[in-house]
Structure formats: structure tokens, C-alpha cells
Design a protein around this motif. Structure first.
Motif, mmCIF file in Angstrom:
data_model
loop_
_atom_site.group_PDB
_atom_site.id
_atom_site.type_symbol
_atom_site.label_atom_id
_atom_site.label_comp_id
_atom_site.label_asym_id
_atom_site.label_seq_id
_atom_site.Cartn_x
_atom_site.Cartn_y
_atom_site.Cartn_z
ATOM 1 N N GLU A 136 71.099 -54.200 21.834
ATOM 2 C CA GLU A 136 72.103 -54.675 22.778
ATOM 3 C C GLU A 136 73.179 -53.619 23.032
ATOM 4 O O GLU A 136 73.722 -53.525 24.138
ATOM 5 N N GLU A 137 73.485 -52.820 22.007
ATOM 6 C CA GLU A 137 74.502 -51.778 22.158
ATOM 7 C C GLU A 137 73.987 -50.614 23.004
ATOM 8 O O GLU A 137 74.765 -49.973 23.722
ATOM 9 N N LEU A 138 72.690 -50.325 22.931
ATOM 10 C CA LEU A 138 72.160 -49.092 23.504
ATOM 11 C C LEU A 138 71.196 -49.268 24.666
ATOM 12 O O LEU A 138 70.875 -48.294 25.344
ATOM 13 N N GLY A 139 70.672 -50.446 24.880
ATOM 14 C CA GLY A 139 69.686 -50.585 25.939
ATOM 15 C C GLY A 139 68.410 -49.832 25.641
ATOM 16 O O GLY A 139 67.722 -49.347 26.549
ATOM 17 N N SER A 140 68.072 -49.704 24.358
ATOM 18 C CA SER A 140 66.842 -49.042 23.923
ATOM 19 C C SER A 140 66.275 -49.831 22.756
ATOM 20 O O SER A 140 67.028 -50.356 21.927
ATOM 21 N N GLU A 141 64.946 -49.892 22.689
ATOM 22 C CA GLU A 141 64.310 -50.697 21.654
ATOM 23 C C GLU A 141 63.635 -49.851 20.576
ATOM 24 O O GLU A 141 62.827 -50.357 19.803
ATOM 25 N N VAL A 142 63.988 -48.585 20.474
ATOM 26 C CA VAL A 142 63.272 -47.704 19.546
ATOM 27 C C VAL A 142 63.906 -47.630 18.163
ATOM 28 O O VAL A 142 63.331 -47.029 17.252
ATOM 29 N N PHE A 143 65.070 -48.260 17.974
ATOM 30 C CA PHE A 143 65.759 -48.136 16.695
ATOM 31 C C PHE A 143 65.698 -49.430 15.895
ATOM 32 O O PHE A 143 65.460 -50.508 16.436
ATOM 33 N N HIS A 144 65.956 -49.334 14.590
ATOM 34 C CA HIS A 144 65.690 -50.437 13.658
ATOM 35 C C HIS A 144 66.941 -50.976 12.971
ATOM 36 O O HIS A 144 66.830 -51.779 12.046
ATOM 37 N N GLY A 145 68.092 -50.568 13.392
ATOM 38 C CA GLY A 145 69.336 -50.998 12.769
ATOM 39 C C GLY A 145 70.330 -49.867 12.875
ATOM 40 O O GLY A 145 70.008 -48.774 13.370
ATOM 41 N N GLY A 146 71.574 -50.115 12.431
ATOM 42 C CA GLY A 146 72.555 -49.052 12.556
ATOM 43 C C GLY A 146 73.820 -49.315 11.773
ATOM 44 O O GLY A 146 74.012 -50.377 11.183
ATOM 45 N N LEU A 147 74.670 -48.301 11.763
ATOM 46 C CA LEU A 147 75.969 -48.370 11.093
ATOM 47 C C LEU A 147 77.017 -47.915 12.094
ATOM 48 O O LEU A 147 76.960 -46.793 12.607
ATOM 49 N N GLN A 148 77.961 -48.794 12.374
ATOM 50 C CA GLN A 148 78.983 -48.518 13.375
ATOM 51 C C GLN A 148 80.276 -48.090 12.686
ATOM 52 O O GLN A 148 80.791 -48.788 11.816
ATOM 53 N N ALA A 236 72.962 -35.685 35.714
ATOM 54 C CA ALA A 236 73.810 -35.952 36.874
ATOM 55 C C ALA A 236 74.551 -37.262 36.635
ATOM 56 O O ALA A 236 74.137 -38.087 35.802
ATOM 57 N N PRO A 237 75.677 -37.496 37.311
ATOM 58 C CA PRO A 237 76.365 -38.782 37.165
ATOM 59 C C PRO A 237 75.412 -39.947 37.420
ATOM 60 O O PRO A 237 74.673 -39.962 38.400
ATOM 61 N N LEU A 238 75.441 -40.926 36.504
ATOM 62 C CA LEU A 238 74.494 -42.036 36.557
ATOM 63 C C LEU A 238 75.071 -43.276 37.222
ATOM 64 O O LEU A 238 74.329 -44.210 37.537
ATOM 65 N N GLY A 239 76.368 -43.306 37.423
ATOM 66 C CA GLY A 239 77.013 -44.520 37.912
ATOM 67 C C GLY A 239 77.443 -45.382 36.739
ATOM 68 O O GLY A 239 76.815 -45.370 35.672
ATOM 69 N N GLN A 240 78.497 -46.147 36.921
ATOM 70 C CA GLN A 240 79.076 -46.904 35.816
ATOM 71 C C GLN A 240 78.108 -47.948 35.256
ATOM 72 O O GLN A 240 78.024 -48.140 34.037
ATOM 73 N N GLU A 241 77.365 -48.618 36.117
ATOM 74 C CA GLU A 241 76.461 -49.670 35.641
ATOM 75 C C GLU A 241 75.370 -49.095 34.750
ATOM 76 O O GLU A 241 75.102 -49.618 33.658
ATOM 77 N N MET A 242 74.731 -48.005 35.157
ATOM 78 C CA MET A 242 73.677 -47.404 34.356
ATOM 79 C C MET A 242 74.247 -46.816 33.066
ATOM 80 O O MET A 242 73.692 -47.020 31.978
ATOM 81 N N ALA A 243 75.362 -46.101 33.155
ATOM 82 C CA ALA A 243 75.949 -45.497 31.952
ATOM 83 C C ALA A 243 76.309 -46.561 30.929
ATOM 84 O O ALA A 243 76.063 -46.401 29.724
ATOM 85 N N SER A 244 76.863 -47.670 31.370
ATOM 86 C CA SER A 244 77.240 -48.744 30.454
ATOM 87 C C SER A 244 76.019 -49.419 29.829
ATOM 88 O O SER A 244 76.093 -49.949 28.714
ATOM 89 N N SER A 245 74.894 -49.413 30.554
ATOM 90 C CA SER A 245 73.682 -50.017 29.997
ATOM 91 C C SER A 245 73.055 -49.146 28.913
ATOM 92 O O SER A 245 72.302 -49.630 28.069
ATOM 93 N N LEU A 246 73.369 -47.841 28.911
ATOM 94 C CA LEU A 246 72.813 -46.929 27.909
ATOM 95 C C LEU A 246 73.629 -46.916 26.631
ATOM 96 O O LEU A 246 73.072 -46.847 25.529
ATOM 97 N N VAL A 247 74.951 -46.937 26.776
ATOM 98 C CA VAL A 247 75.859 -46.906 25.631
ATOM 99 C C VAL A 247 77.001 -47.859 25.913
ATOM 100 O O VAL A 247 77.801 -47.625 26.827
ATOM 101 N N ARG A 248 77.077 -48.927 25.144
ATOM 102 C CA ARG A 248 78.118 -49.925 25.376
ATOM 103 C C ARG A 248 79.464 -49.410 24.858
ATOM 104 O O ARG A 248 79.582 -48.929 23.735
ATOM 105 N N GLY A 249 80.471 -49.509 25.700
ATOM 106 C CA GLY A 249 81.847 -49.285 25.255
ATOM 107 C C GLY A 249 82.228 -47.844 25.001
ATOM 108 O O GLY A 249 83.163 -47.584 24.247
#
Length: 399
Positions: A136-148, A236-249
């Protein structure tokens, strides 16, 4: 002159700033432009702690030393933040780094790290994330957990370095670009430094802030570090919607590979992505293709995204991935080998060197007391041995 500083990266600039603020007359010599090396070409991550985990540090040095190193790591991040604020450095300072597990078994390690920090150090600003939460934070399904890490930072690395340079200049430090140091001599009265452009500086003390560009300037310590190249690219600039979908916050991200991937989004919605290494002096021709392949392994949705910029930078690593601090005699101070943790550690190193020259620094002595190992074979054989080791661990990353 009180102090001559060699190297215009974070170590040298921070040393010059803090020495000048303490009343010292300082001259800094940089071979190219200020922040020309890794200080201007890195990913901008400002992580807490050290390059090794607290679990590793407790095993290596015992809990008391590990606790001191943890506090020093927090001090380093706070120093970066305070310098940005005090000198009004425009470097897009943001908070938060997310470490993500590229293998399922490593997710448990992150969970254990968060518990260790809370139980042993009373630190509650690191939070374990499940696989679903990371997705949900990254918009990618390749990772298995994390430390924030809530207290970690990230920033525009070149603007940060140039901001320190401006602050050092305002404090009275003299900064000389295009002044490649070829040698220096030390005697009972001081140090004489010679540059290829004809400059000669006579000073009471000398600071070596060369890191991956030390070369054979000081053979007594050059075998303790290994210069390597790391690669980055900006889309190149991705636009706010795409950038936010890749990395939240606007947090930054690092994965758990031995040759890590690390990324963040910029204020103008680009993805700034680092990954891949080489161990020769020259950079490869097509850095963009190397990095784009790594991007697509995480974000296949960026297949059509253009790479506007790609570059490489030279950093220095040590065998145990802990920085190498010390003094040679009573006039020459050095710090290098930050192993990818350079923004906070090198900034702190400069402050601690200035303190050690002016009076005494307990934290400088802490780092200087850590046992260090030279690369087997010194500078002659370290390259083939290190390449073999790196290839082995990078192969493990893929399987």
C-alpha cells in the motif's frame, strides 16, 4: 593558517564550517568543483543509526559501544536537520525512510530490529510493516515487509553540500576549487600541502576528507577503503498522481539487497532511483539502461517512462561497512569509508574532527577506537578480491 582541509565533499565542508565557526583560520582545497564527487551525486538518504544494524553492532562491539554508536547516529541526523534549518539551505528536506525486504525471511529481521530498538534503546520511532502495508505504501507487490524510520530524512544532496559550502564561506573559511593536492609534508612545526595548480598551504593541522578519491595521497590509510561506483537515474516528471502511487507521502525507500536499490520522488514528481555498482575507475557507458532495468523489476508500470538524467558517483566502503576515523601523529585527521551512509556520518565526521582539533571530542574518539581491517593485499589486491566478493553477494540477491 590553522587548518588545511583536503576535499570539498561533506567531510571537508563540514570540517571547514565547524572549524571556521570555532575561530580557526581554514583553507579547503578541492581537486574539481565543490561536491563534485559522491557528495553531489548520491541518493540523498539520511538514515538513522549506522551502516550496520544494532544487532550487528552489539555482536561486534558489545551493547555499551553499540548504544553510543546509536546515539551518534541520531546526533548525525539531527545535525543535518539543524544545519539545513540554521543556514536556510534550500534542499527539499523531507522526513521518513522505508526499508523493505526483498526476501520473505528478511521480513522477520526487520520485525526483530524494531523490537530490539524499542527494548534495548527505548526507541519507538521505527515501525514494522507487513507485506500488505508495504504494498500500500509503494504500489509494488515485490516486497515482503518493511521497517519505517520516522526520524530519518532525505534531501537534494548537491544543494545540501553547496549550502554547507556557502555557510563555511560566510564563517570565514577559504574554499579553493581546481586545486588537486599532489603531496604534503609534515614536520615538528606543521604541515605543508602542495597542489598541482601551484598553490601551497602551510598549516598547523591537516584534515583528509577525500573518501573515495584518496588514491595514494596517504598510503598509510588508503588500504582500509575500497572506491566503488554507484549509479542513479531520474525519470521525466511523472505527474503528482503517478508519483504518489509509487511512494506514499514523499518518504524515501531502500531495499534489503546486498547491492541495494534506493529511491524517492522529487518535488517535480520525478522518480530518483539508485542501483547497480561497478568497481573500475571508469563509469559504464549506458547507466540509464542499468538503472532502468532495476526500476522495472519493482515498477513495471514505468516501462514507458523516459529517463531524463543518469549519472554515477564514487564512494568508499570498508570491509566491515563501518566508517574509518583516526589521526596520523598529532597533526593529521581523517574520516572516510562511509559505505553508503555518507550524508549523516560524513557531516558528523566534520563536526567531530573540528571538535578534536579545537579541544577534545568523545564521539571522535569513539569512532577512532573501533577496530579496522585493511583489505587483503592492500591497494594492489583489494580490487580483484572485492569484485569476487561483490559478485558472490550480488548473485545471492538474484536467487
Amino acid at each position: 593558517m590553522d587548518v588545511c582541509v583536503i576535499g570539498g565533499g561533506y567531510t571537508g565542508l563540514s570540517s571547514a564550517l565547524h572549524l571556521a565557526e570555532s575561530g580557526c583560520a581554514v583553507a579547503l582545497l578541492e581537486a574539481n568543483r565543490l561536491a563534485w564527487g559522491a557528495s553531489g551525486r548520491n541518493g540523498g538518504h539520511v538514515g538513522t543509526g549506522q551502516r550496520r544494524t544494532q544487532y550487528d553492532l552489539e555482536k561486534l562491539y558489545g551493547r555499551d559501544i553499540a548504544a553510543q554508536l546509536w546515539r551518534a547516529g541520531l546526533d548525525a541526523v539531527e545535525l543535518v536537520k539543524s544545519l539545513v534549518q540554521r543556514h536556510q539551505i534550500d534542499c527539499d528536506l523531507q522526513t521518513g525512510i522505508l526499508h523493505v525486504a526483498h526476501k520473505a525471511r528478511l521480513s522477520a529481521h526487520f520485525q526483530a530490529d524494531a523490537k530490539l530498538l524499542q527494548d534495548h534503546y527505548g526507541y519507538t520511532r521505527s515501525r514494522f510493516l507487513t507485506r500488505q502495508e508495504v504494498c500500500e505504501e509503494l504500489g509494488s507487490e515485490v516486497f515482503h515487509g518493511g521497517l519505517q524510520e520516522a526520524d530519518a530524512l532525505h534531501l537534494h544532496p548537491l544543494n545540501y553540500a553547496l549550502g554547507i559550502a556557502k555557510a563555511a564561506h560566510r564563517a570565514g573559511a577559504r574554499l579553493y576549487e581546481g586545486s588537486r593536492v599532489t603531496r604534503y609534508e609534515s614536520d615538528a612545526r606543521g604541515v605543508t600541502v602542495y597542489a598541482a595548480n601551484g598553490y601551497r598551504v602551510r598549516a598547523r593541522q591537516l584534515v583528509l576528507g577525500c573518501n573515495g578519491y584518496l588514491g595514494q595521497l596517504e598510503p598509510r590509510i588508503s588500504g582500509n577503503i575500497m572506491p566503488i561506483n554507484n549509479f542513479l537515474a531520474a525519470t521525466a516528471p511523472l505527474g503528482q498522481e503517478m508519483a504518489s502511487s509509487l511512494v506514499r507521502g514523499r518518504q524515501a525507500v531502500q531495499d534489503s539487497r546486498f547491492v541495494i536499490n534506493y529511491w524517492r520522488t522529487s518535488d517535480d514528481t520525478r522518480l530518483i532511483f539508485g542501483g547497480g555498482e561497478s568497481y573500475r575507475s571508469a563509469l559504464p557507458r549506458d547507466i540509464a539502461a542499468i538503472v532502468k532495468k532495476r526500476i522495472l523489476g519493482i515498477y513495471p508500470q514505468l516501462a514507458e517512462a523516459a529517463i531524463d538524467y543518469a549519472w554515477g558517483g564514487k564512494l568508499a566502503i570498508t570491509l566491515d561497512r563501518m566508517p574509518h576515523f583516526g589521526r596520523l601523529g598529532n597533526r593529521i585527521y581523517f574520516a572516510h569509508g562511509y559505505s553508503g551512509h555518507g550524508i549523516p556520518t560524513a557531516t558528523l565526521a566534520g563536526k567531530l574532527i573540528a571538535e578534536a582539533i579545537s579541544s577534545r571530542s568523545e564521539q571522535f574518539e569513539l569512532f577512532a577506537s573501533l577496530p579496522t581491517r585493511a583489505f587483503p593485499g592492500g591497494t594492489l589486491l583489494r580490487w580483484p578480491a572485492m569484485v569476487a566478493g561483490m559478485l558472490y553477494y550480488s548473485t545471492l540477491d538474484r536467487f
